[in-house]
Motif scaffolding. Sequence first.
Motif, PDB file in Angstrom:
ATOM      1  N   LYS A 168      -8.179  -2.139  -0.984  1.00 50.52           N
ATOM      2  CA  LYS A 168      -6.988  -2.236  -1.362  1.00 50.52           C
ATOM      3  C   LYS A 168      -6.721  -3.792  -0.992  1.00 50.52           C
ATOM      4  O   LYS A 168      -6.501  -4.369  -1.087  1.00 50.52           O
ATOM      5  CB  LYS A 168      -5.832  -0.982  -1.428  1.00 50.52           C
ATOM      6  CG  LYS A 168      -4.559  -1.036  -2.307  1.00 50.52           C
ATOM      7  CD  LYS A 168      -5.312  -2.164  -4.267  1.00 50.52           C
ATOM      8  CE  LYS A 168      -3.901  -2.201  -5.138  1.00 50.52           C
ATOM      9  NZ  LYS A 168      -4.345  -2.488  -6.211  1.00 50.52           N
ATOM     10  N   ARG A 195      -9.850   3.887   0.629  1.00 48.26           N
ATOM     11  CA  ARG A 195      -9.256   2.899  -0.283  1.00 48.26           C
ATOM     12  C   ARG A 195      -8.016   2.218  -0.050  1.00 48.26           C
ATOM     13  O   ARG A 195      -8.413   0.607  -0.583  1.00 48.26           O
ATOM     14  CB  ARG A 195      -8.279   4.334  -0.964  1.00 48.26           C
ATOM     15  CG  ARG A 195      -8.688   5.169  -2.227  1.00 48.26           C
ATOM     16  CD  ARG A 195      -8.885   5.988  -3.325  1.00 48.26           C
ATOM     17  NE  ARG A 195      -7.849   7.658  -1.904  1.00 48.26           N
ATOM     18  CZ  ARG A 195      -7.145   8.010  -1.886  1.00 48.26           C
ATOM     19  NH1 ARG A 195      -6.290   7.873  -2.802  1.00 48.26           N
ATOM     20  NH2 ARG A 195      -6.608   8.887  -1.503  1.00 48.26           N
ATOM     21  N   LEU A 240       0.921  -1.249  -0.250  1.00 44.53           N
ATOM     22  CA  LEU A 240      -0.183  -0.506  -0.071  1.00 44.53           C
ATOM     23  C   LEU A 240       1.069   1.201   0.177  1.00 44.53           C
ATOM     24  O   LEU A 240       1.958   1.259   0.995  1.00 44.53           O
ATOM     25  CB  LEU A 240      -0.478   0.115   1.180  1.00 44.53           C
ATOM     26  CG  LEU A 240      -1.907  -1.118   1.951  1.00 44.53           C
ATOM     27  CD1 LEU A 240      -2.726  -0.897   2.972  1.00 44.53           C
ATOM     28  CD2 LEU A 240      -2.698  -0.791   0.680  1.00 44.53           C
TER      29      LEU A 240
END
Length: 192
Positions: A157, A153, A115
């Motif tokens: 993810k 987000r 990430l």
Amino acid sequence: MTDGRAAGDPREEVVEHLPAMRAFAVSLTRDSASADDLVQDTIVKAWKNFDKFKEGTNLRAWLFTILRNTFYSNLRKSKREVSDSDGAMAATLSEKPQHDGRLAMADFEKVFTRLPVEQREALILVGASGMSYEEAAETCEVAIGTIKSRVNRGRAKLVELLGIREDEALEMTDSATLAVVTGSLQPRKNIA
């Protein structure tokens, strides 16, 4: 005597009390095999503790006290135990292997490092550390909406990278890791 005991050693008198001890044990246990075990346990305890026996006192009373106390100790212990002589209860029990949690954690750590730094930071602050969005925004010196967006987000993810399906139970090794991922998975069944 050749074994080093003095004349009148109380250990020699124990044999004389065995029939009475067995009768007392049978009256307590109501089972001859259990009574024999109880008498044997009593003799072992008495033999180990003969240094505590005061010569000139009543050996029979001392032995009966040990027998009685052993019986009640065993009774208390048996109340905390489950009788499972055929193993049926034990066969129904299972424990999840320890390595599964470590493997899941290792997979999570690999995916988490993929990430972007901002999303990892937001997930750690809000998910793992339990900060509010306001506290996390203040810590990162960004707007609250920015933190909310990064967290959303980042969680999306993670779910994608971990290959988690909507109907799948989520298993993690610790509550902090679970909190990082589960914010976007509220309707899902979570297992800690």
